[in-house]
Design a protein around this motif. Sequence first.
Motif, PDB file in Angstrom:
ATOM      1  N   ILE A 210      -7.350   4.634   1.916  1.00 27.58           N
ATOM      2  CA  ILE A 210      -6.612   3.933   0.871  1.00 27.58           C
ATOM      3  C   ILE A 210      -7.606   3.039   0.131  1.00 27.58           C
ATOM      4  O   ILE A 210      -8.332   2.264   0.746  1.00 27.58           O
ATOM      5  CB  ILE A 210      -5.489   3.069   1.468  1.00 27.58           C
TER       6      ILE A 210
ATOM      7  N   LEU B  56       0.843  -1.197   0.000  1.00 30.47           N
ATOM      8  CA  LEU B  56       0.000   0.000   0.000  1.00 30.47           C
ATOM      9  C   LEU B  56       0.879   1.249   0.000  1.00 30.47           C
ATOM     10  O   LEU B  56       1.998   1.226   0.511  1.00 30.47           O
ATOM     11  CB  LEU B  56      -0.906   0.012   1.240  1.00 30.47           C
ATOM     12  N   PRO B  57       0.377   2.347  -0.559  1.00 31.89           N
ATOM     13  CA  PRO B  57       1.177   3.576  -0.575  1.00 31.89           C
ATOM     14  C   PRO B  57       1.270   4.266   0.778  1.00 31.89           C
ATOM     15  O   PRO B  57       2.117   5.141   0.964  1.00 31.89           O
ATOM     16  CB  PRO B  57       0.445   4.452  -1.591  1.00 31.89           C
ATOM     17  N   TYR B  58       0.386   3.891   1.716  1.00 32.86           N
ATOM     18  CA  TYR B  58       0.366   4.513   3.034  1.00 32.86           C
ATOM     19  C   TYR B  58       0.127   3.435   4.084  1.00 32.86           C
ATOM     20  O   TYR B  58      -0.351   2.336   3.778  1.00 32.86           O
ATOM     21  CB  TYR B  58      -0.728   5.579   3.140  1.00 32.86           C
TER      22      TYR B  58
ATOM     23  N   GLY C 101      -8.372   0.547  -3.592  1.00 37.54           N
ATOM     24  CA  GLY C 101      -7.738  -0.196  -4.664  1.00 37.54           C
ATOM     25  C   GLY C 101      -8.575  -1.382  -5.067  1.00 37.54           C
ATOM     26  O   GLY C 101      -9.695  -1.580  -4.586  1.00 37.54           O
TER      27      GLY C 101
ATOM     28  N   GLY D  66      -4.244  -3.459  -8.027  1.00 38.34           N
ATOM     29  CA  GLY D  66      -3.324  -2.599  -7.297  1.00 38.34           C
ATOM     30  C   GLY D  66      -4.049  -1.555  -6.489  1.00 38.34           C
ATOM     31  O   GLY D  66      -5.269  -1.587  -6.345  1.00 38.34           O
ATOM     32  N   THR D  67      -3.291  -0.592  -5.957  1.00 35.24           N
ATOM     33  CA  THR D  67      -3.870   0.446  -5.101  1.00 35.24           C
ATOM     34  C   THR D  67      -3.769   1.805  -5.764  1.00 35.24           C
ATOM     35  O   THR D  67      -2.892   2.052  -6.596  1.00 35.24           O
ATOM     36  CB  THR D  67      -3.147   0.507  -3.747  1.00 35.24           C
ATOM     37  N   ALA D  68      -4.689   2.689  -5.381  1.00 38.62           N
ATOM     38  CA  ALA D  68      -4.635   4.059  -5.870  1.00 38.62           C
ATOM     39  C   ALA D  68      -3.450   4.777  -5.233  1.00 38.62           C
ATOM     40  O   ALA D  68      -3.102   4.521  -4.084  1.00 38.62           O
ATOM     41  CB  ALA D  68      -5.935   4.782  -5.548  1.00 38.62           C
ATOM     42  N   ASP D  69      -2.829   5.675  -5.982  1.00 37.19           N
ATOM     43  CA  ASP D  69      -1.648   6.362  -5.451  1.00 37.19           C
ATOM     44  C   ASP D  69      -1.989   7.617  -4.677  1.00 37.19           C
ATOM     45  O   ASP D  69      -1.107   8.328  -4.198  1.00 37.19           O
ATOM     46  CB  ASP D  69      -0.673   6.704  -6.585  1.00 37.19           C
ATOM     47  N   THR D  70      -3.277   7.941  -4.565  1.00 35.76           N
ATOM     48  CA  THR D  70      -3.707   9.089  -3.776  1.00 35.76           C
ATOM     49  C   THR D  70      -4.773   8.660  -2.780  1.00 35.76           C
ATOM     50  O   THR D  70      -5.523   7.717  -3.032  1.00 35.76           O
ATOM     51  CB  THR D  70      -4.282  10.207  -4.664  1.00 35.76           C
TER      52      THR D  70
ATOM     53  N   ASN E 120       2.155  -0.829   5.853  1.00 40.68           N
ATOM     54  CA  ASN E 120       1.585  -0.437   4.564  1.00 40.68           C
ATOM     55  C   ASN E 120       1.492  -1.639   3.611  1.00 40.68           C
ATOM     56  O   ASN E 120       2.076  -1.635   2.526  1.00 40.68           O
ATOM     57  CB  ASN E 120       2.421   0.685   3.925  1.00 40.68           C
ATOM     58  N   GLU E 121       0.716  -2.628   4.013  1.00 40.42           N
ATOM     59  CA  GLU E 121       0.535  -3.796   3.157  1.00 40.42           C
ATOM     60  C   GLU E 121      -0.698  -4.594   3.567  1.00 40.42           C
ATOM     61  O   GLU E 121      -1.147  -4.527   4.704  1.00 40.42           O
ATOM     62  CB  GLU E 121       1.783  -4.692   3.205  1.00 40.42           C
TER      63      GLU E 121
END
Length: 335
Positions: free
Chosen positions: A44, A12-14, A46, A50-54, A328-329
């Motif tokens: 978060i 995850l990005p966060y 997705g 995958g996940t969104a980057d924002t 973050n996963e």
Amino acid sequence: MLQFRPHEVLVLPYSVSLHQNNLSVACLNDEQYEFSTVHKFGIITGNQEGTADTLKKPWSLDTTVPTGTLVLSLVIFQTKTFFFEEKPVLVALSTRGPFIAFGGDMEPFPGHRIEELTPSAEWSMNTCLTVLIDSFICLGNCQGQISVFSLDSYCRDGLLHCRTLQTSARSKVHQLAGDPLQLVAADSTGKIWSWSVGKAVSFDPVLKGVATNMNTLLLNTMVLTEFFICLGYGNGTMRLLCRDTGSVYCDVYAHAAALTAMAYNSSSQVLVSVGEDGLIRAWAIDEKQEECKIKYLQHEVVDDLMLCGVQFLNEGGTIFGVVGYDRNEIITYKA
């Protein structure tokens, strides 16, 4: 019997915040799913790709973004992801009220503008939510009431308010759970309420204030199986109630620390529980026999991680994912 093994890790990005039930997943089929989980300053999102980057944040881009103490006071404490007419929908509860997103930016529930943080405002008192048959949003509040909204008539002017259900007077709706047949609520007085979901949006009472004799403030999570209401508590106990009578079927001492989230899949008949002790426990619930039974299947240990969310990632119940505080996963397991 199914046996789950570590599968893959979705980065995850966060990082993930420490909220109970901090993972929501909607499965469209065995291959497509959408998810949401709460980060400190946003959500978060997705899917299987995958996940969104924002981060999605609970204010729309065309309104003034809150600043200063208002940002610090904004807390997102629950999300729910589901599909409506095969399109992903995200609903979130925050200290600024409920927000909704149909694939785009989040906005306040249509018809309910919240310009600033007002603790006494009706919408700031919502405490929990669930979704029934992917078309009815149920919100519990601090007055013991559950408001039911229909998405069938969604428009910019407002959601159709179908029903208001009442639990104990002067209580808080602490947890909500639902499936296509029943809506269940646990209030702050330690009582369980339920309604059968009939045609024409009828909610007929089934359980009327059944006492659990447990401290509801310790109740972190609640899920439904075909025959049981499963309650997960902060002392690690998992209690199973008969969903028709409210009688206690059994207590299971499932975790050495707080039990923070559970997920059940009706296809595999597997219940998964996670806790702050870093344990993932899988339980088989045999509901096809004359006498229902719960049987311990297996456990997995995630070192140095306080787990706070779990959900199945496919309709068949052969893959599930877990999240933990400040990691973050999404760690997945596959049978």
